[in-house]
Design a protein around this motif. Sequence first.
Motif: not given
Length: 187
Positions: A75, A77, A80
């Motif tokens: 993902t 996320f 990140k």
Amino acid sequence: MSLIGTEVLPFKAQAFQKGKFLEVTEANFKGQWSVVCFYPADFTFVCPTELEDLQNQYATLKELGVEVYSVSTDTHFTHKAWHASSEAISKVEYIMIGDPSHVISRNFDVLIEAEGLADRGTFIIDPDGVIQAVEITAGGIGRDASALINKIKAAQYVRNNPGEVCPAKWQEGGKTLKPSLDLVGKI
């Protein structure tokens, strides 16, 4: 079936770039040259070396009018978190696309269905959104981003000079060929 000469299929995905989340679609690949670099997964071993190497060539790629997109089935996320925790990945400035739905990986025919991961695939896409070059390697074989530069220069040259082709080991400014009946059997 080969993807060479085909237009990138529709998709919509979330991505991470420079501390922000953004949406990316196939429309992002139009109007400029693009490199799409698939890799198996974040927080692995060969992948960060490749993405860091790609970052090391990013300024040169931008000078050539190329935008870079890395893609894994993680993902945005996860991208990140990886960016925040890895010294190599923290350098990455280009767009990191998340493909947890596997739509993009299937569109580019790099999804390893049994594992839910992408093969190491590199795609050069022209400003019309058409795939001009494909390279797929086994999971244990890392790619060299400097070799990508020459392929892009050749693809750009051929696009800008209809009727000419670039021979093996062609370098910018080097001799090209003009295919014709006169060349048959003489090379």
